[in-house]
Write a protein that holds these residues in place. Structure first.
Motif, PDB file in Angstrom:
ATOM      1  N   ILE A  80       0.837  -1.203   0.000  1.00 33.61           N
ATOM      2  CA  ILE A  80       0.000   0.000   0.000  1.00 33.61           C
ATOM      3  C   ILE A  80       0.869   1.250   0.000  1.00 33.61           C
ATOM      4  O   ILE A  80       0.579   2.229  -0.697  1.00 33.61           O
ATOM      5  CB  ILE A  80      -0.971  -0.014   1.198  1.00 33.61           C
ATOM      6  CG1 ILE A  80      -2.010  -1.118   0.996  1.00 33.61           C
ATOM      7  CG2 ILE A  80      -1.648   1.330   1.381  1.00 33.61           C
ATOM      8  CD1 ILE A  80      -2.867  -1.384   2.194  1.00 33.61           C
ATOM      9  N   ALA A  81       1.953   1.230   0.760  1.00 34.48           N
ATOM     10  CA  ALA A  81       2.874   2.372   0.768  1.00 34.48           C
ATOM     11  C   ALA A  81       3.526   2.551  -0.596  1.00 34.48           C
ATOM     12  O   ALA A  81       3.706   3.685  -1.062  1.00 34.48           O
ATOM     13  CB  ALA A  81       3.942   2.182   1.851  1.00 34.48           C
ATOM     14  N   ALA A  82       3.859   1.450  -1.272  1.00 36.48           N
ATOM     15  CA  ALA A  82       4.464   1.547  -2.607  1.00 36.48           C
ATOM     16  C   ALA A  82       3.479   2.132  -3.608  1.00 36.48           C
ATOM     17  O   ALA A  82       3.850   2.971  -4.442  1.00 36.48           O
ATOM     18  CB  ALA A  82       4.946   0.172  -3.066  1.00 36.48           C
ATOM     19  N   VAL A  83       2.217   1.732  -3.532  1.00 30.78           N
ATOM     20  CA  VAL A  83       1.203   2.302  -4.427  1.00 30.78           C
ATOM     21  C   VAL A  83       1.022   3.790  -4.129  1.00 30.78           C
ATOM     22  O   VAL A  83       0.904   4.612  -5.052  1.00 30.78           O
ATOM     23  CB  VAL A  83      -0.133   1.535  -4.293  1.00 30.78           C
ATOM     24  CG1 VAL A  83      -1.264   2.259  -4.996  1.00 30.78           C
ATOM     25  CG2 VAL A  83       0.020   0.130  -4.835  1.00 30.78           C
ATOM     26  N   GLY A  84       1.012   4.150  -2.857  1.00 31.09           N
ATOM     27  CA  GLY A  84       0.925   5.565  -2.490  1.00 31.09           C
ATOM     28  C   GLY A  84       2.111   6.358  -2.992  1.00 31.09           C
ATOM     29  O   GLY A  84       1.977   7.506  -3.428  1.00 31.09           O
ATOM     30  N   LEU A  85       3.272   5.746  -2.963  1.00 33.45           N
ATOM     31  CA  LEU A  85       4.483   6.405  -3.460  1.00 33.45           C
ATOM     32  C   LEU A  85       4.430   6.575  -4.971  1.00 33.45           C
ATOM     33  O   LEU A  85       4.894   7.586  -5.499  1.00 33.45           O
ATOM     34  CB  LEU A  85       5.705   5.596  -3.041  1.00 33.45           C
ATOM     35  CG  LEU A  85       7.045   6.291  -3.053  1.00 33.45           C
ATOM     36  CD1 LEU A  85       7.015   7.518  -2.162  1.00 33.45           C
ATOM     37  CD2 LEU A  85       8.122   5.349  -2.578  1.00 33.45           C
ATOM     38  N   LEU A  86       3.866   5.611  -5.667  1.00 34.57           N
ATOM     39  CA  LEU A  86       3.722   5.719  -7.119  1.00 34.57           C
ATOM     40  C   LEU A  86       2.684   6.780  -7.521  1.00 34.57           C
ATOM     41  O   LEU A  86       2.742   7.313  -8.625  1.00 34.57           O
ATOM     42  CB  LEU A  86       3.332   4.367  -7.713  1.00 34.57           C
ATOM     43  CG  LEU A  86       4.400   3.296  -7.675  1.00 34.57           C
ATOM     44  CD1 LEU A  86       3.831   1.976  -8.170  1.00 34.57           C
ATOM     45  CD2 LEU A  86       5.612   3.698  -8.487  1.00 34.57           C
ATOM     46  N   ALA A  87       1.758   7.082  -6.625  1.00 35.01           N
ATOM     47  CA  ALA A  87       0.733   8.085  -6.926  1.00 35.01           C
ATOM     48  C   ALA A  87       1.268   9.508  -6.843  1.00 35.01           C
ATOM     49  O   ALA A  87       0.695  10.418  -7.463  1.00 35.01           O
ATOM     50  CB  ALA A  87      -0.449   7.917  -5.979  1.00 35.01           C
ATOM     51  N   VAL A  88       2.339   9.719  -6.119  1.00 36.33           N
ATOM     52  CA  VAL A  88       2.866  11.078  -5.917  1.00 36.33           C
ATOM     53  C   VAL A  88       3.251  11.754  -7.238  1.00 36.33           C
ATOM     54  O   VAL A  88       2.831  12.895  -7.480  1.00 36.33           O
ATOM     55  CB  VAL A  88       4.040  11.071  -4.909  1.00 36.33           C
ATOM     56  CG1 VAL A  88       4.732  12.415  -4.854  1.00 36.33           C
ATOM     57  CG2 VAL A  88       3.543  10.686  -3.538  1.00 36.33           C
ATOM     58  N   PRO A  89       4.003  11.116  -8.132  1.00 35.28           N
ATOM     59  CA  PRO A  89       4.333  11.798  -9.398  1.00 35.28           C
ATOM     60  C   PRO A  89       3.105  12.074 -10.262  1.00 35.28           C
ATOM     61  O   PRO A  89       3.029  13.114 -10.918  1.00 35.28           O
ATOM     62  CB  PRO A  89       5.287  10.842 -10.116  1.00 35.28           C
ATOM     63  CG  PRO A  89       5.724   9.867  -9.109  1.00 35.28           C
ATOM     64  CD  PRO A  89       4.718   9.844  -8.025  1.00 35.28           C
ATOM     65  N   LEU A  90       2.145  11.161 -10.235  1.00 33.02           N
ATOM     66  CA  LEU A  90       0.923  11.365 -11.013  1.00 33.02           C
ATOM     67  C   LEU A  90       0.159  12.587 -10.510  1.00 33.02           C
ATOM     68  O   LEU A  90      -0.269  13.440 -11.303  1.00 33.02           O
ATOM     69  CB  LEU A  90       0.050  10.114 -10.940  1.00 33.02           C
ATOM     70  CG  LEU A  90      -1.294  10.195 -11.641  1.00 33.02           C
ATOM     71  CD1 LEU A  90      -1.091  10.337 -13.137  1.00 33.02           C
ATOM     72  CD2 LEU A  90      -2.129   8.974 -11.319  1.00 33.02           C
ATOM     73  N   VAL A  91      -0.007  12.684  -9.225  1.00 29.48           N
ATOM     74  CA  VAL A  91      -0.702  13.832  -8.643  1.00 29.48           C
ATOM     75  C   VAL A  91       0.093  15.113  -8.896  1.00 29.48           C
ATOM     76  O   VAL A  91      -0.484  16.168  -9.154  1.00 29.48           O
ATOM     77  CB  VAL A  91      -0.953  13.610  -7.138  1.00 29.48           C
ATOM     78  CG1 VAL A  91      -1.503  14.847  -6.470  1.00 29.48           C
ATOM     79  CG2 VAL A  91      -1.885  12.436  -6.940  1.00 29.48           C
ATOM     80  N   HIS A  92       1.413  15.027  -8.859  1.00 27.57           N
ATOM     81  CA  HIS A  92       2.247  16.204  -9.120  1.00 27.57           C
ATOM     82  C   HIS A  92       2.022  16.724 -10.547  1.00 27.57           C
ATOM     83  O   HIS A  92       1.897  17.929 -10.760  1.00 27.57           O
ATOM     84  CB  HIS A  92       3.719  15.864  -8.897  1.00 27.57           C
ATOM     85  CG  HIS A  92       4.626  17.034  -9.030  1.00 27.57           C
ATOM     86  ND1 HIS A  92       4.698  18.024  -8.075  1.00 27.57           N
ATOM     87  CD2 HIS A  92       5.483  17.404 -10.021  1.00 27.57           C
ATOM     88  CE1 HIS A  92       5.566  18.938  -8.464  1.00 27.57           C
ATOM     89  NE2 HIS A  92       6.055  18.584  -9.644  1.00 27.57           N
ATOM     90  N   VAL A  93       1.950  15.806 -11.503  1.00 33.47           N
ATOM     91  CA  VAL A  93       1.702  16.210 -12.895  1.00 33.47           C
ATOM     92  C   VAL A  93       0.335  16.875 -13.012  1.00 33.47           C
ATOM     93  O   VAL A  93       0.196  17.922 -13.650  1.00 33.47           O
ATOM     94  CB  VAL A  93       1.814  14.986 -13.836  1.00 33.47           C
ATOM     95  CG1 VAL A  93       1.259  15.302 -15.213  1.00 33.47           C
ATOM     96  CG2 VAL A  93       3.254  14.534 -13.936  1.00 33.47           C
ATOM     97  N   VAL A  94      -0.675  16.296 -12.395  1.00 29.27           N
ATOM     98  CA  VAL A  94      -2.023  16.861 -12.465  1.00 29.27           C
ATOM     99  C   VAL A  94      -2.052  18.249 -11.837  1.00 29.27           C
ATOM    100  O   VAL A  94      -2.618  19.198 -12.417  1.00 29.27           O
ATOM    101  CB  VAL A  94      -3.040  15.924 -11.781  1.00 29.27           C
ATOM    102  CG1 VAL A  94      -4.389  16.595 -11.608  1.00 29.27           C
ATOM    103  CG2 VAL A  94      -3.186  14.633 -12.566  1.00 29.27           C
ATOM    104  N   LEU A  95      -1.444  18.412 -10.682  1.00 27.53           N
ATOM    105  CA  LEU A  95      -1.465  19.710 -10.006  1.00 27.53           C
ATOM    106  C   LEU A  95      -0.679  20.769 -10.773  1.00 27.53           C
ATOM    107  O   LEU A  95      -1.112  21.924 -10.852  1.00 27.53           O
ATOM    108  CB  LEU A  95      -0.923  19.577  -8.586  1.00 27.53           C
ATOM    109  CG  LEU A  95      -1.814  18.824  -7.606  1.00 27.53           C
ATOM    110  CD1 LEU A  95      -1.099  18.635  -6.278  1.00 27.53           C
ATOM    111  CD2 LEU A  95      -3.140  19.523  -7.405  1.00 27.53           C
ATOM    112  N   THR A  96       0.457  20.406 -11.340  1.00 30.99           N
ATOM    113  CA  THR A  96       1.223  21.404 -12.089  1.00 30.99           C
ATOM    114  C   THR A  96       0.495  21.797 -13.378  1.00 30.99           C
ATOM    115  O   THR A  96       0.559  22.953 -13.794  1.00 30.99           O
ATOM    116  CB  THR A  96       2.634  20.899 -12.418  1.00 30.99           C
ATOM    117  OG1 THR A  96       2.565  19.634 -13.044  1.00 30.99           O
ATOM    118  CG2 THR A  96       3.483  20.817 -11.168  1.00 30.99           C
ATOM    119  N   ARG A  97      -0.201  20.863 -14.000  1.00 36.76           N
ATOM    120  CA  ARG A  97      -0.986  21.226 -15.189  1.00 36.76           C
ATOM    121  C   ARG A  97      -2.159  22.117 -14.815  1.00 36.76           C
ATOM    122  O   ARG A  97      -2.485  23.051 -15.550  1.00 36.76           O
ATOM    123  CB  ARG A  97      -1.467  19.975 -15.912  1.00 36.76           C
ATOM    124  CG  ARG A  97      -0.344  19.277 -16.630  1.00 36.76           C
ATOM    125  CD  ARG A  97      -0.818  18.124 -17.445  1.00 36.76           C
ATOM    126  NE  ARG A  97       0.318  17.467 -18.082  1.00 36.76           N
ATOM    127  CZ  ARG A  97       0.210  16.429 -18.869  1.00 36.76           C
ATOM    128  NH1 ARG A  97      -0.971  15.906 -19.131  1.00 36.76           N
ATOM    129  NH2 ARG A  97       1.288  15.895 -19.399  1.00 36.76           N
TER     130      ARG A  97
END
Length: 90
Positions: free
Chosen positions: A66-83
């Motif tokens: 679960i922590a690994a999946v949460g860690l993988l979500a960070v770059p995705l959310v970063h891309v969405v927020l910067t866009r």
């Protein structure tokens, strides 16, 4: 009306900047938890009151996944927020 739009855009930009910061902070916290689960698994299991034995090992594996999946979500959310921030700026 134009002043109200400018204030709303400025506020949106600040909120998005804060969310980007919180997302990175979240990523660091999850990375720390994942690292700690490998460095001191007994201490983490004791803090979470996970029993020893096969069930405890399964729970710790689930925690790590679960922590690994949460860690993988960070770059995705970063891309969405910067866009979104680029949309607000333009």
């Amino acid at each position: 009306m134009a002043l109200a739009n400018q204030n709303a855009l400025r506020a949106s930009s600040r909120v998005l900047n804060g969310l980007v910061f919180l997302n990175l902070l979240y990523g660091l916290a999850i990375f720390g938890l994942l690292t700690w689960s490998f460095v001191a698994p007994d201490l983490l299991a004791g803090a979470l009151e996970v029993s020893a034995g096969p069930d405890g090992a399964t729970i710790m594996l689930g925690l790590r996944l679960i922590a690994a999946v949460g860690l993988l979500a960070v770059p995705l959310v970063h891309v969405v927020l910067t866009r979104l921030r680029r949309v607000v700026v333009t």
